[in-house]
Scaffold this motif. Sequence first.
Motif, PDB file in Angstrom:
ATOM      1  N   TRP A 194      -9.060   4.503 -23.380  1.00  0.00           N
ATOM      2  CA  TRP A 194      -9.203   4.636 -24.827  1.00  0.00           C
ATOM      3  C   TRP A 194      -8.679   5.989 -25.260  1.00  0.00           C
ATOM      4  N   TYR A 195      -7.812   5.962 -26.259  1.00  0.00           N
ATOM      5  CA  TYR A 195      -7.305   7.185 -26.871  1.00  0.00           C
ATOM      6  C   TYR A 195      -7.929   7.260 -28.252  1.00  0.00           C
ATOM      7  N   CYS A 196      -8.590   8.362 -28.536  1.00  0.00           N
ATOM      8  CA  CYS A 196      -9.307   8.506 -29.797  1.00  0.00           C
ATOM      9  C   CYS A 196      -8.707   9.639 -30.614  1.00  0.00           C
ATOM     10  N   TRP A 238      -9.545  11.422 -24.713  1.00  0.00           N
ATOM     11  CA  TRP A 238      -9.115  10.347 -23.818  1.00  0.00           C
ATOM     12  C   TRP A 238     -10.273   9.976 -22.906  1.00  0.00           C
ATOM     13  N   GLU A 278      -6.661  -1.082 -32.168  1.00  0.00           N
ATOM     14  CA  GLU A 278      -7.080   0.137 -32.838  1.00  0.00           C
ATOM     15  C   GLU A 278      -8.191  -0.151 -33.838  1.00  0.00           C
ATOM     16  N   VAL A 297     -10.578   4.775 -32.762  1.00  0.00           N
ATOM     17  CA  VAL A 297     -10.635   4.502 -31.321  1.00  0.00           C
ATOM     18  C   VAL A 297      -9.571   3.459 -31.011  1.00  0.00           C
ATOM     19  N   LYS A 298      -8.731   3.766 -30.025  1.00  0.00           N
ATOM     20  CA  LYS A 298      -7.619   2.883 -29.672  1.00  0.00           C
ATOM     21  C   LYS A 298      -7.752   2.472 -28.210  1.00  0.00           C
ATOM     22  N   GLU A 299      -7.974   1.180 -28.003  1.00  0.00           N
ATOM     23  CA  GLU A 299      -8.027   0.625 -26.649  1.00  0.00           C
ATOM     24  C   GLU A 299      -6.591   0.393 -26.201  1.00  0.00           C
ATOM     25  N   ASP A 344     -18.282   2.631 -22.381  1.00  0.00           N
ATOM     26  CA  ASP A 344     -16.874   2.314 -22.623  1.00  0.00           C
ATOM     27  C   ASP A 344     -16.564   1.957 -24.074  1.00  0.00           C
ATOM     28  N   PHE A 345     -17.347   2.414 -25.016  1.00  0.00           N
ATOM     29  CA  PHE A 345     -17.149   2.184 -26.442  1.00  0.00           C
ATOM     30  C   PHE A 345     -17.460   0.745 -26.861  1.00  0.00           C
TER      31      PHE A 345
END
Length: 166
Positions: free
Chosen positions: A88-90, A113, A65, A75-77, A160-161
Amino acid sequence: MSAHSADAARRVDVVLVKAGRTKIRYTAELLADDGTRIAVRAPWAGDGVRDFGFVRFETGDVFTEYYWRDRWYAVKEVRTATGALKGWYCDVTRPATLLGTELVVEDLDLDLWRSADGTDVRRLDEDEFAQSGLAGRDPEAAAAAVAALDELEALAREGDFAALLR
């Protein structure tokens, strides 16, 4: 410093606050803090499986995170227990604060997402955000939240961030 106290120094409690109350609290490993961005890693902290229909979060999943002190999102990988990338959940949030060993983040309802392969980018919980009344209580924060979601969506559609998370 003993090994035990070194381990303790690398741990933080992530506290997600929503509407003035603690929504969830969990312990994470502090990976990095450069003064602006804070990175932590933790196992899925929810109870059991959370099936969104487009992704399932389950026991064994690992979240890396990223939180910012100057941005309105996190941003959470998300990876499986075996390391396969789910996506990724943001979360759209107020800028994070690290107070001692507590990383406090205020959730503003909007989420995004992005699947691992980039074929699924979706804005989430816009109805919850509208019902929250933030626009009436704090129009500047509501505008910042919507702008953050727009920025996240643009980043998700571009890649992909990776550049954001380096």
